[in-house]
Design an enzyme around this catalytic site. Structure first.
Site, PDB file in Angstrom:
ATOM      1  N   ASP A  50      -7.049 -40.438  28.989  1.00  0.00           N
ATOM      2  CA  ASP A  50      -7.030 -40.860  30.393  1.00  0.00           C
ATOM      3  C   ASP A  50      -8.198 -41.727  30.819  1.00  0.00           C
ATOM      4  OD1 ASP A  50      -4.891 -39.136  30.673  1.00  0.00           O
ATOM      5  OD2 ASP A  50      -6.150 -37.464  31.302  1.00  0.00           O
TER       6      ASP A  50
ATOM      7  N   ASP B  14     -11.324 -41.762  34.475  1.00  0.00           N
ATOM      8  CA  ASP B  14     -10.806 -40.462  34.896  1.00  0.00           C
ATOM      9  C   ASP B  14     -11.985 -39.535  35.178  1.00  0.00           C
ATOM     10  OD1 ASP B  14      -8.687 -38.772  35.586  1.00  0.00           O
ATOM     11  OD2 ASP B  14      -8.729 -37.826  33.637  1.00  0.00           O
TER      12      ASP B  14
ATOM     13  N   ASP C  66     -13.952 -33.211  30.839  1.00  0.00           N
ATOM     14  CA  ASP C  66     -12.868 -32.252  31.047  1.00  0.00           C
ATOM     15  C   ASP C  66     -12.955 -31.179  29.961  1.00  0.00           C
ATOM     16  OD1 ASP C  66     -11.849 -33.858  33.037  1.00  0.00           O
ATOM     17  OD2 ASP C  66      -9.907 -34.189  32.078  1.00  0.00           O
TER      18      ASP C  66
ATOM     19  N   ARG D 284     -15.782 -32.281  42.399  1.00  0.00           N
ATOM     20  CA  ARG D 284     -15.576 -31.588  41.110  1.00  0.00           C
ATOM     21  C   ARG D 284     -16.864 -31.487  40.296  1.00  0.00           C
ATOM     22  NH1 ARG D 284      -9.735 -33.719  38.731  1.00  0.00           N
ATOM     23  NH2 ARG D 284      -8.546 -33.261  40.602  1.00  0.00           N
TER      24      ARG D 284
END
Ligand SMILES: *[C@@H]1O[C@H](CO)[C@@H](O)[C@H](O)[C@H]1NC(C)=O
Ligand SMILES: *[C@@H]1O[C@H](CO)[C@@H](O)[C@H](O)[C@H]1NC(C)=O
Ligand SMILES: *[C@@H]1O[C@H](CO)[C@@H](O)[C@H](O)[C@H]1NC(C)=O
Length: 356
Positions: free
Chosen positions: A155, A179, A183, A235
């Site tokens: 991504d 992105d 992650d 985030r």
């Protein structure tokens, strides 16, 4: 005689003065050794938290990357891609400074360390790093930014950790990717992200892919001694289901929120330094990204400091009695000491024969 000792101790103080953050338990484990270069794998014992046991390539040989070229179809010896796809453990270093533009995502194999100490290494302007279905990876001392999606469906994350365990990311720089920056998803656990510098990015860190991935209940991630610098939106991290210990990090004026989550996560925020943005509607550190009650959630704050109106909305229930079971435990300081503990977040300047 007395003046001799005075001079010796002054010299000692001068010599060691770059190491101001001697309280940082990760750095104090190795940075005082001027011969770090002849014992690079000693770093592997220095992690704290859930990624403590990440071995990286400590049981393998040193692999020196000599070329910044990338050929995903047939990787040449001496390139980073050739190093990371080998099956045996390898401790990967760089012969000189280099900017690497990857042509496709860099899919790493187990038991690898990427060690940028002694060179300025940037992975940028192309796809970046994927750690999937593997274990024992350490990434230290590199800059990863302006990451773009890869041809095989990545991504545009700076580092994507997917169904992997025992991963430690330390002293890296992250910014401006398409992105997320990091992650940790789909059954990954035993991860520590530490001493890194993050800036200029929207979705910083996602722990847990979506609310329905039940396996992420077992996810355990430690986020410690990082500097979340200017220009980060949200985030930092966003957590689903698992357990995030967020300790002794510096937050500098997020633009939407810092800690978010959904699907019953446990977020233990301990000893962080939260400097809120000036916008009066953005002072809350926490954000619940799911409506309804949060009775089975645990969002807890301890020893945090809140500046410029920052505040933390704890969950209505929940106590964290014990975070760690063994040597992954570390001392978490009061949030007021965080500017000091994080003052060298990001890649370090390391020279042969000198302390970093
Ligand atoms: C990878 O490292 C772990 C931990 O030291 C070790 O148990 C495992 O055997 C290593 N794997 C390989 C392929 O060497
Ligand atoms: C996760 O990785 C392991 C190898 O470590 C593999 O055997 C397993 O199939 C993977 N699971 C998923 C859901 O991809
Ligand atoms: C950090 O703390 C140490 C020990 O308390 C102190 O000597 C040092 O000056 C501090 N460094 C900074 C940058 O504040």
């Amino acid at each position: 005689m007395a003046s001799f000792f005075l001079i010796v101790s002054l010299l000692f103080a001068l010599f060691f003065s770059p190491l101001v953050e001697s309280q940082n338990p990760i750095d104090s484990c190795w940075r005082t050794n001027p011969n770090w270069e002849s014992n690079r794998p000693a770093l592997a014992g220095c992690a704290v938290g859930f990624g403590k046991y990440a071995a990286g390539g400590k049981d393998g040989s040193i692999y020196v990357v000599t070329s910044s070229e990338d050929d995903p179809e047939s990787p040449s010896p001496g390139t980073l891609r050739h190093a990371v796809i080998q099956t045996e453990p390898l401790w990967i270093t760089f012969e000189h400074d280099m900017g690497i533009v990857l042509k496709n995502e860099l899919i790493m194999n187990s038991n690898k360390t990427i060690d940028g100490r002694g060179a300025k290494v940037e992975i940028a302007n192309g796809p970046c790093i994927t750690i999937q279905h593997v274990s024992h990876v350490i990434i230290h001392g590199i800059s990863i930014h302006h990451c773009k999606p890869g041809k095989s469906g990545s991504d545009g994350d700076a580092i994507s950790v997917f169904n992997s365990s025992n991963v430690w990311i330390d002293h890296c720089y992250f910014s401006q990717s398409e992105d997320g920056l990091i992650d940790v998803v789909l059954g990954s656990t035993a991860v520590t992200i530490s001493n890194s510098y993050f800036t200029q990015h929207d979705k910083v860190m996602l722990l847990g892919h979506n609310d329905n991935i039940v396996v992420d209940e077992n996810m355990k991630v430690t986020i410690a001694f990082n500097h979340f610098g200017p220009g980060l939106i949200e985030r930092i991290p966003r957590v689903r289901r698992g357990f995030a210990h967020v300790a002794n990090n510096r937050y500098n004026k997020w633009l939407k929120y810092a800690l978010g989550g959904s699907a019953d996560p446990t977020i233990f925020s301990e000893g962080n330094y939260f400097l809120a943005p000036d916008d009066p509607s953005k002072k809350q550190v926490t954000k619940r990204l799911e409506s309804g009650n949060d009775r089975s959630w645990k969002w807890i704050s301890s020893k945090d400091v809140f500046l410029n109106g920052a505040y933390f909305e704890p969950s209505s229930n929940g106590k964290v009695t014990q975070v760690y079971e063994g040597e992954e435990e570390f001392s978490v300081y009061d949030g007021s000491l965080v500017p000091n503990l994080t003052s060298s977040a990001g890649p370090l300047s390391c020279y042969s024969g000198r302390i970093c």
